[in-house]
Design an enzyme around this catalytic site. Structure first.
Site, mmCIF file in Angstrom:
data_model
loop_
_atom_site.group_PDB
_atom_site.id
_atom_site.type_symbol
_atom_site.label_atom_id
_atom_site.label_comp_id
_atom_site.label_asym_id
_atom_site.label_seq_id
_atom_site.Cartn_x
_atom_site.Cartn_y
_atom_site.Cartn_z
ATOM 1 N N LYS A 1 16.272 39.470 -47.703
ATOM 2 C CA LYS A 1 15.966 39.524 -46.266
ATOM 3 C C LYS A 1 16.899 40.494 -45.565
ATOM 4 O O LYS A 1 16.488 41.286 -44.729
ATOM 5 C CB LYS A 1 16.155 38.139 -45.633
ATOM 6 C CG LYS A 1 14.966 37.252 -45.669
ATOM 7 C CD LYS A 1 15.182 36.070 -44.718
ATOM 8 C CE LYS A 1 13.985 35.154 -44.752
ATOM 9 N NZ LYS A 1 14.118 34.004 -43.871
ATOM 10 N N CYS B 1 7.532 22.610 -37.258
ATOM 11 C CA CYS B 1 8.369 21.761 -36.401
ATOM 12 C C CYS B 1 7.759 20.457 -35.911
ATOM 13 O O CYS B 1 8.422 19.429 -36.013
ATOM 14 C CB CYS B 1 8.890 22.573 -35.230
ATOM 15 S SG CYS B 1 10.141 23.744 -35.800
ATOM 16 N N THR C 1 17.335 22.724 -34.687
ATOM 17 C CA THR C 1 16.988 21.388 -34.198
ATOM 18 C C THR C 1 17.685 20.379 -35.100
ATOM 19 O O THR C 1 17.384 20.295 -36.299
ATOM 20 C CB THR C 1 15.460 21.194 -34.236
ATOM 21 O OG1 THR C 1 14.871 22.219 -33.445
ATOM 22 C CG2 THR C 1 15.050 19.832 -33.709
ATOM 23 N N LEU D 1 11.021 28.212 -28.313
ATOM 24 C CA LEU D 1 10.036 29.278 -28.542
ATOM 25 C C LEU D 1 8.913 28.781 -29.456
ATOM 26 O O LEU D 1 9.085 27.847 -30.244
ATOM 27 C CB LEU D 1 10.693 30.528 -29.139
ATOM 28 C CG LEU D 1 11.341 30.477 -30.526
ATOM 29 C CD1 LEU D 1 10.344 30.519 -31.657
ATOM 30 C CD2 LEU D 1 12.305 31.634 -30.666
ATOM 31 N N PHE E 1 -2.083 22.203 -24.011
ATOM 32 C CA PHE E 1 -1.979 21.272 -25.138
ATOM 33 C C PHE E 1 -3.011 20.148 -25.068
ATOM 34 O O PHE E 1 -2.753 19.008 -25.414
ATOM 35 C CB PHE E 1 -0.542 20.744 -25.293
ATOM 36 C CG PHE E 1 0.306 21.735 -26.044
ATOM 37 C CD1 PHE E 1 0.589 22.965 -25.488
ATOM 38 C CD2 PHE E 1 0.762 21.473 -27.331
ATOM 39 C CE1 PHE E 1 1.296 23.924 -26.187
ATOM 40 C CE2 PHE E 1 1.464 22.421 -28.041
ATOM 41 C CZ PHE E 1 1.736 23.655 -27.461
ATOM 42 N N LEU E 2 -4.195 20.519 -24.607
ATOM 43 C CA LEU E 2 -5.326 19.585 -24.611
ATOM 44 C C LEU E 2 -6.462 20.165 -25.450
ATOM 45 O O LEU E 2 -7.622 19.872 -25.214
ATOM 46 C CB LEU E 2 -5.811 19.327 -23.176
ATOM 47 C CG LEU E 2 -4.944 18.404 -22.326
ATOM 48 C CD1 LEU E 2 -5.562 18.205 -20.949
ATOM 49 C CD2 LEU E 2 -4.728 17.039 -22.994
HETATM 50 N N1 LIG Z 1 10.231 28.062 -36.225
HETATM 51 C C1 LIG Z 1 10.180 27.756 -34.930
HETATM 52 O O1 LIG Z 1 9.241 28.125 -34.220
HETATM 53 C C2 LIG Z 1 11.272 26.969 -34.294
HETATM 54 C C3 LIG Z 1 12.293 26.418 -35.057
HETATM 55 N N2 LIG Z 1 13.275 25.671 -34.449
HETATM 56 C C4 LIG Z 1 14.371 25.149 -35.239
HETATM 57 O O2 LIG Z 1 15.232 26.246 -35.569
HETATM 58 C C5 LIG Z 1 15.791 26.069 -36.870
HETATM 59 C C6 LIG Z 1 15.459 27.270 -37.726
HETATM 60 O O3 LIG Z 1 14.077 27.305 -37.924
HETATM 61 P P1 LIG Z 1 13.336 28.582 -38.533
HETATM 62 O O4 LIG Z 1 13.867 29.809 -37.875
HETATM 63 O O5 LIG Z 1 11.890 28.311 -38.477
HETATM 64 O O6 LIG Z 1 13.858 28.525 -40.041
HETATM 65 P P2 LIG Z 1 13.625 29.559 -41.218
HETATM 66 O O7 LIG Z 1 13.491 28.760 -42.435
HETATM 67 O O8 LIG Z 1 12.557 30.529 -40.840
HETATM 68 O O9 LIG Z 1 14.993 30.381 -41.271
HETATM 69 C C7 LIG Z 1 16.206 29.851 -41.672
HETATM 70 C C8 LIG Z 1 17.067 30.992 -42.219
HETATM 71 O O10 LIG Z 1 18.373 30.496 -42.494
HETATM 72 C C9 LIG Z 1 18.837 31.131 -43.687
HETATM 73 N N3 LIG Z 1 19.929 30.333 -44.247
HETATM 74 C C10 LIG Z 1 19.868 29.119 -44.852
HETATM 75 N N4 LIG Z 1 21.099 28.728 -45.217
HETATM 76 C C11 LIG Z 1 21.963 29.697 -44.825
HETATM 77 C C12 LIG Z 1 23.371 29.862 -44.916
HETATM 78 N N5 LIG Z 1 24.141 28.936 -45.484
HETATM 79 N N6 LIG Z 1 23.917 30.991 -44.414
HETATM 80 C C13 LIG Z 1 23.142 31.938 -43.831
HETATM 81 N N7 LIG Z 1 21.800 31.831 -43.711
HETATM 82 C C14 LIG Z 1 21.220 30.718 -44.196
HETATM 83 C C15 LIG Z 1 17.602 31.221 -44.561
HETATM 84 O O11 LIG Z 1 17.746 32.199 -45.560
HETATM 85 C C16 LIG Z 1 16.537 31.598 -43.515
HETATM 86 O O12 LIG Z 1 16.417 33.002 -43.371
HETATM 87 C C17 LIG Z 1 15.236 24.745 -37.392
HETATM 88 O O13 LIG Z 1 16.143 23.727 -37.108
HETATM 89 C C18 LIG Z 1 13.965 24.553 -36.576
HETATM 90 O O14 LIG Z 1 13.633 23.196 -36.415
HETATM 91 C C19 LIG Z 1 13.309 25.479 -33.094
HETATM 92 C C20 LIG Z 1 12.342 26.015 -32.299
HETATM 93 C C21 LIG Z 1 11.251 26.819 -32.827
HETATM 94 O O1 LIG Z 2 10.215 23.410 -32.306
HETATM 95 C C1 LIG Z 2 9.422 24.265 -32.616
HETATM 96 O O2 LIG Z 2 9.346 24.817 -33.708
HETATM 97 C C2 LIG Z 2 8.371 24.720 -31.663
HETATM 98 O O3 LIG Z 2 7.207 23.896 -31.915
HETATM 99 C C3 LIG Z 2 6.078 24.232 -31.108
HETATM 100 O O4 LIG Z 2 5.698 25.596 -31.329
HETATM 101 P P1 LIG Z 2 4.839 26.058 -32.586
HETATM 102 O O5 LIG Z 2 4.920 25.030 -33.665
HETATM 103 O O6 LIG Z 2 5.227 27.442 -32.893
HETATM 104 O O7 LIG Z 2 3.326 26.135 -32.087
HETATM 105 P P2 LIG Z 2 2.427 25.373 -31.021
HETATM 106 O O8 LIG Z 2 1.713 26.380 -30.244
HETATM 107 O O9 LIG Z 2 3.174 24.365 -30.269
HETATM 108 O O10 LIG Z 2 1.377 24.636 -31.969
HETATM 109 C C4 LIG Z 2 1.780 23.616 -32.856
HETATM 110 C C5 LIG Z 2 0.570 22.995 -33.504
HETATM 111 O O11 LIG Z 2 -0.208 22.272 -32.550
HETATM 112 C C6 LIG Z 2 -1.557 22.692 -32.597
HETATM 113 N N1 LIG Z 2 -2.131 22.589 -31.231
HETATM 114 C C7 LIG Z 2 -1.481 23.130 -30.184
HETATM 115 C C8 LIG Z 2 -1.978 23.012 -28.907
HETATM 116 C C9 LIG Z 2 -3.177 22.312 -28.703
HETATM 117 O O12 LIG Z 2 -3.702 22.144 -27.557
HETATM 118 N N2 LIG Z 2 -3.812 21.776 -29.772
HETATM 119 C C10 LIG Z 2 -3.309 21.898 -31.048
HETATM 120 O O13 LIG Z 2 -3.924 21.365 -31.996
HETATM 121 C C11 LIG Z 2 -1.523 24.103 -33.123
HETATM 122 O O14 LIG Z 2 -2.746 24.468 -33.704
HETATM 123 C C12 LIG Z 2 -0.388 24.012 -34.127
HETATM 124 O O15 LIG Z 2 -0.846 23.530 -35.357
HETATM 125 C C13 LIG Z 2 6.457 24.094 -29.631
HETATM 126 O O16 LIG Z 2 5.333 24.492 -28.832
HETATM 127 C C14 LIG Z 2 7.664 24.955 -29.292
HETATM 128 O O17 LIG Z 2 8.049 24.744 -27.937
HETATM 129 C C15 LIG Z 2 8.819 24.563 -30.217
HETATM 130 O O18 LIG Z 2 9.944 25.380 -29.968
#
Ligand SMILES: NC(=O)C1=CN([C@@H]2O[C@H](COP(=O)(O)OP(=O)(O)OC[C@H]3O[C@@H](n4cnc5c(N)ncnc54)[C@H](O)[C@@H]3O)[C@@H](O)[C@H]2O)C=CC1
Ligand SMILES: O=C(O)[C@H]1O[C@H](OP(=O)(O)OP(=O)(O)OC[C@H]2O[C@@H](n3ccc(=O)[nH]c3=O)[C@H](O)[C@@H]2O)[C@H](O)[C@@H](O)[C@@H]1O
Length: 462
Positions: free
Chosen positions: A35, A292, A122, A173, A281-282
């Site tokens: 990466k 997540c 998280t 996000l 979200f309806l």
């Molecule tokens: N994916 C999303 O849309 C959202 C995720 N979150 C939270 O944010 C956190 C991260 O989620 P993602 O970005 O989706 O995870 P991800 O799995 O896409 O990325 C995690 C990254 O951390 C790296 N990593 C793991 N161990 C490491 C270490 N010891 N040192 C350096 N790098 C390391 C991995 O190689 C990977 O690139 C989680 O807790 C998730 O719940 C919160 C809001 C939105």
């Molecule tokens: O913690 C996280 O990772 C993130 O989780 C969601 O974001 P995300 O999972 O990227 O996508 P969403 O748009 O929320 O959709 C989540 C799931 O719900 C479903 N969904 C969403 C909206 C809706 O009206 N109906 C529905 O079935 C989507 O298809 C999808 O499978 C939250 O919206 C973000 O605010 C949060 O940061």
């Protein structure tokens, strides 16, 4: 300001690139060498609209660097973000081992100077204090290493041991609009008990709070909510649990609509116009997935269990969703009766549009269940089909376009509402199919247009 982001996934890379874009000096650390190599060359390891562009401009302006070396990141940053994954364990609780490794790693590399350590991942409620403890452990290990050679002595911790604070800054996000959401957040939550740390975080986010990079600059400032650590951690779980529950609610109503002959799209509009409910979200469909919602709702249920409280409403939201994830299967059986020997085509694989993320995607359950029932499964997804990111997918033949997908199918299931799917040549696709059945798992298509194209159209709750 000088920033280090550890973990460059969907959250870390977007955060790092956006902070660099607004003028901060950012080092992104990841322990995945592949990466890091890719990011150094200006390429994003994930598909996220707008991300490559801001990464490349940040690289050119010298505001962002990528490394596998945590010590370089820790000594660079005055603000250190922990943004590693917290995937679910089979028990439902959050697997915090990556956070633990990073917190210890930060402690082991602290070399003086005040630092704000930010939990962006998280993490379970109470993790702020736990991270503080792990950083202190890391510092102690560092001290032990320094004195290794002789007996490991428990010397007094270095002066700088106390020169850090932990802040919880949960991320809201959405994948598919992560860059937009970072520049246009609904709010910024900062949990912690150190005014110095909170002030530094406010300074970091000031350009975003003042909407300097927002698409609509006339909007009022972004609200910044300062709370204690545990409340900030709970806000993250409560927000995701609420949204997931809202979707389970509308799916439950959709299932009743199916039985009584009402149309959930009209019902959702009718209730969403009530400003106390809101229209977002309806969208009824085949259930929520992604990296997540499933893990965060389960983690909150688990936390409640730890305190002897049964979170009944959240458990119900999960079980409604588990059933909903198989609703397309029920509808296929109603339309085709026997699935054994039939071919089903999936329009979309990712858990939502505009992402390459397959984590906990409803498509995966469908593939598994269709295979179990003896059906052949094909799929077309605008990103997965074209980027060759097919790893981990089994039991499905990934086609390169929608017409190839339709060819010979007994039914199609629209799994992901990719914008491209609104203007496919459905009349041509229907002619290529053995039976032209369309299960619209997202209520995305216009039923009348589909019928005119020659399909038997079946939505969810309409
Ligand atoms: N994916 C999303 O849309 C959202 C995720 N979150 C939270 O944010 C956190 C991260 O989620 P993602 O970005 O989706 O995870 P991800 O799995 O896409 O990325 C995690 C990254 O951390 C790296 N990593 C793991 N161990 C490491 C270490 N010891 N040192 C350096 N790098 C390391 C991995 O190689 C990977 O690139 C989680 O807790 C998730 O719940 C919160 C809001 C939105
Ligand atoms: O913690 C996280 O990772 C993130 O989780 C969601 O974001 P995300 O999972 O990227 O996508 P969403 O748009 O929320 O959709 C989540 C799931 O719900 C479903 N969904 C969403 C909206 C809706 O009206 N109906 C529905 O079935 C989507 O298809 C999808 O499978 C939250 O919206 C973000 O605010 C949060 O940061």
């Amino acid at each position: 300001m000088r920033v280090c982001v550890i973990g460059t996934g969907y959250v870390g890379l977007v955060t790092g690139a956006c902070l660099a874009h607004i003028g901060h000096s950012v080092i992104c650390v990841d322990n995945n060498e592949e990466k890091v190599k890719l990011m150094k060359s200006g390429q994003s390891p994930i598909f996220e609209p707008g991300l490559s562009e801001i990464m490349q401009s940040a690289i050119q302006s010298g505001n962002i660097e990528f490394t596998t070396d945590i010590s370089a990141g820790v000594s660079h940053g005055e603000i250190l973000f922990i943004a590693v994954g917290t995937p679910p364990l089979p028990t439902g609780e959050s697997d915090t081992r990556y956070v633990e490794a990073v917190a210890r790693g930060i402690g082991a590399n602290l070399d003086g100077g005040y630092k704000v350590i930010v939990n962006k991942s998280t993490v379970p409620i109470g993790s702020g204090d736990w991270v503080r403890m792990l950083v202190m452990d890391g510092i102690a290990e560092q001290k032990t290493l320094v004195t290794a050679g002789g007996a490991a002595s428990q010397e007094k911790l270095p002066e700088y041991a106390s020169e850090f604070d932990v802040v919880s800054n949960p991320e809201f996000l959405r994948e598919g609009s992560a860059v937009y959401d970072t520049f246009n957040p609904d709010r910024i939550v900062l949990g912690g008990n150190s005014p110095r740390a909170i002030d530094m975080m406010k300074e970091l986010y000031a350009p975003i709070v003042e909407r300097n990079f927002a698409s609509d600059k006339s909007l009022p400032q972004v609200p910044v909510l300062a709370t204690d650590l545990s409340s900030a951690e709970m806000i993250k779980y409560a927000a995701n649990a609420f949204l997931a529950t809202k979707i389970s609610f509308i799916n439950e109503v959709a299932n009743i609509c199916d039985r009584v002959g009402a149309d959930i799209t009209q019902v959702a509009k009718g209730i969403g116009l009530d400003s106390r409910i809101g229209s977002k979200f309806l969208q009824a469909g085949i259930g929520w997935g992604g990296s997540c919602f499933p893990k965060d709702v389960s983690a909150l249920v688990h936390t409640a269990d730890d305190y002897g409280y049964e979170a009944q409403l959240l458990k119900a939201a999960v079980s409604v969703n588990e059933r909903q994830r198989l609703i397309a299967l029920e509808k296929l059986q109603q339309a085709l009766k026997i699935l054994k020997g039939k071919t089903v085509g999936l329009l979309g694989l990712t858990f939502k549009p505009d992402t390459d993320d397959l984590r906990d995607a409803p498509a995966l359950n469908l593939i598994e269940q269709l295979n179990r029932l003896g059906a052949k499964v094909k799929a077309y997804d605008p990103i997965i089909s074209q980027t060759g990111m097919r790893h981990g997918l089994s039991g499905v033949l990934v086609e390169t376009d929608a017409e190839r997908l339709a060819d010979g199918c007994d039914a199609l299931v629209l799994v992901t509402e990719w914008e491209q799917f609104s203007n496919l040549d459905y009349a041509k696709m229907a002619k290529l199919m053995s039976h032209a059945v369309m299960i619209d798992g997202r209520n995305f298509l216009d039923p009348e247009t589909m019928v005119r194209a020659g399909f038997q159209y079946i939505g969810v709750g309409r």
